[in-house]
Structures are given as structure tokens and as C-alpha cells.
Design a protein around this motif. Sequence first.
Motif, short mmCIF file in Angstrom:
data_model
loop_
_atom_site.label_atom_id
_atom_site.label_comp_id
_atom_site.label_asym_id
_atom_site.label_seq_id
_atom_site.Cartn_x
_atom_site.Cartn_y
_atom_site.Cartn_z
N ARG A 161 54.71 57.21 58.82
CA ARG A 161 54.10 58.02 56.84
C ARG A 161 53.17 57.08 56.69
NH1 ARG A 161 53.79 54.79 51.71
NH2 ARG A 161 54.21 56.67 50.36
N THR B 63 52.46 61.36 58.40
CA THR B 63 52.28 61.98 57.93
C THR B 63 52.54 61.78 56.36
OG1 THR B 63 54.14 62.35 60.17
CG2 THR B 63 55.26 63.04 58.28
N LEU C 260 54.39 60.96 52.74
CA LEU C 260 55.05 61.37 52.24
C LEU C 260 55.36 60.82 50.77
CD1 LEU C 260 58.41 60.44 55.69
CD2 LEU C 260 58.74 62.49 53.18
N GLU D 293 61.27 58.62 49.70
CA GLU D 293 62.07 59.76 51.39
C GLU D 293 61.87 58.29 52.62
OE1 GLU D 293 60.64 63.37 51.02
OE2 GLU D 293 60.78 63.35 49.49
N ALA E 1 63.76 58.37 56.05
CA ALA E 1 63.64 59.06 56.85
C ALA E 1 63.17 58.27 57.92
CB ALA E 1 61.38 59.70 56.90
N THR F 3 66.59 58.40 59.68
CA THR F 3 67.06 59.60 60.51
C THR F 3 65.44 59.98 61.76
OG1 THR F 3 66.35 60.99 59.28
CG2 THR F 3 68.10 60.52 58.80
N ILE G 299 63.35 61.12 61.26
CA ILE G 299 61.89 61.98 61.29
C ILE G 299 60.48 61.60 61.22
CG2 ILE G 299 61.37 63.68 58.43
CD1 ILE G 299 63.83 63.48 58.15
#
Length: 338
Positions: A167, A186, A188, A192, A196, A199, A201
Motif C-alpha cells: 500500500r 498499490t 489505497l 481501507e 486490506a 484479508t 489484499i
Amino acid sequence: MTYKTLTAASVAALMLGTAGASADTWRYAFEEQLEEVQGIFAQKFKEEVEANSDHEVQLFPFGTLGESADIMEQAQSGLIQFVDQSPGFTGALIPEAQVFFVPYLLPENQDALFSFFRNSKTIKELFPPLYAEQGLELLTMFPEGEVVMTTQEPVTSPEDLNEVKFRVMTNPLIVESYQAFGATPTPLPWGEVYGAMQTGIIQGQENPAFFVESTNMYEVTDHITRLGHNNFTTAVMANLDFYEGLPDEDKQVVQDAIQASFDYILEYQDGLTEQSLANIMEAKPSMTITELTEEQRAPFRATAESVEAEFLEIGGDQAQAILDQMKADLEAASEAAN
């Protein structure tokens, strides 16, 4: 309550408050909570302003008025008078501000770091006109602490970041930096990130240690790595029209409060990173904290040149002048610390 509903409700509440509030009320929004570094700075600013004027300062921590983009828009429009936001977000408005995300540019030595922020010509002379073009009065910039990396697996080399979804803030230079580090950056919104990470992500993120502690990010990660690659920087700004419309005595109140808060927040940070890491280990003994050796840092440090070149490509018309002056400021700060 959804994020959009929260934001709309918060802004509506602020508008109602604006309608009934005294003109002596100043509103100040920031990207962290009250007991985090930006919040500590804001509370000191409020204390100083209210002790030395008839003005009241209302503080709006992260989330009360939306995400970072929301509070910046509100500051530019004059709905709020003051905003504290990292160049990681303002980089979209002021590309030159992305210079703070060239890895290994800022010094690890705290004396040199603080000397840079106290005396930097880049911050005091070159940046203010760029902020003014966006309707903002740059009041100060200050460091918040060494940035650490949190991941699900240990990291000792760029190879360990291969295919790791990491992230990052929505900032082209941070994306470039983590690509150079070997990760899959990534972007974000902060709200979030915990879910993330939980889980899977994403598998990594970076922030100062105090923020990893206060947001409980350590609960959804197993490894903290100290690369020594950066120190989180933030900027306090005022709406330009508001600031320029103040009488001289109120401008002095603001400047004095900013200086007092700046001095206070540097003192507050002494030992903060080490204490936060110790608190994390106490809360989660299974956590591993690794400080990379100079040999292990070498391949990460080697990416700085390519990221710097990217900054010169995307950093705006004054990118070269900003980078050159910043390096001169940093050299002067290093000499002053020795």
C-alpha cells in the motif's frame, strides 16, 4: 455508516457550525488523530492561539471531515482555515513537493534532520510561492518520524518484496520508489488499509512507528523493517485569502503559534520511534523488528538515483531547482550537526 455518508454529514455539520459561529473561530483539519503527532502539533497551535488572542481554534482530526483529498478541497475553498497534510497527497497539486519521497535523501541523524527543517531555504523560500499558486499559505513543514515498513513476510532485500502488494499513498513518486524497491505498489485510501492487510489484499505498508502503534496496524502484520529510507514529512497550510486578509497582529499570532508548535513537536518526537516499537513488542511479542545493516540497505539505497531521475521528469517546472537547493540545505544541516 458509509464513508460517503460520513463525509457528507460531517461537512453539512461544519457548514451549520460556520453559519452560527463567531468570525473569531478558526477551523483546523489534519490527517491524524488528536494523540498522534499532527494532533499534538494542532493542540499546541490551538493552545498558543487561544492564549494570545481572542480567537478560538476548532480541531478536526482525520475522518471527521473525510479523507485527505476532502480536507484539502475544504481548505482551498476557505471552508476551513488551516490544514495539515503530507506532500504525499499535495504532490498532485504541487508536484515539486514529491521531492520528500526520494529515498535516502533526508538524513537519519536527528540533529541534521531537525536542522534542515529549521533552516531550509527550500522550505522557507522556494516552496511558499508554489503553494500560493494553489490558494495556500505554507506555514511550516516538520518531520513526524522514521518511516518503517510492515509486511507479512520478513524483508532483508528487494527480492523479498517481489510480487508483494504494497500500500502506498496516491503519489507517482512513491509508486516509482516501491517499484524500484521490487514491490507492487498499490494506492489505497488510509481508511481501507487495515482491512486490506487483514484479508491479504495487500501484504505491506509504510508509516512512522508511532502510527503503526496507534492505528493497531501491528495486529495485521508480522514483521517491521527499518530501512532508514525516509522520515515522514508533513506541511501546515492556511487558506491564502484568509491568511492575507488577517490584520498584522493576527498574522503574528499565527506565526508565533506555528513556531511554538514546531519547537514543541520536535522535542515531543525525541525517543518516540523507539518507545513506539517497544510498545508494539510488548503488545505483540511475536512481532519481529529488523533494522537492516548498511550492506543490506545498499541495494535499496541504489534505487535512489532512478527515483530522483523520475522526480525530475514529473516534479514540475522547478524540480531541478528544488532538488539542488534541498541538497545544499541538507549538506548545510549535516555540517551544522557535526
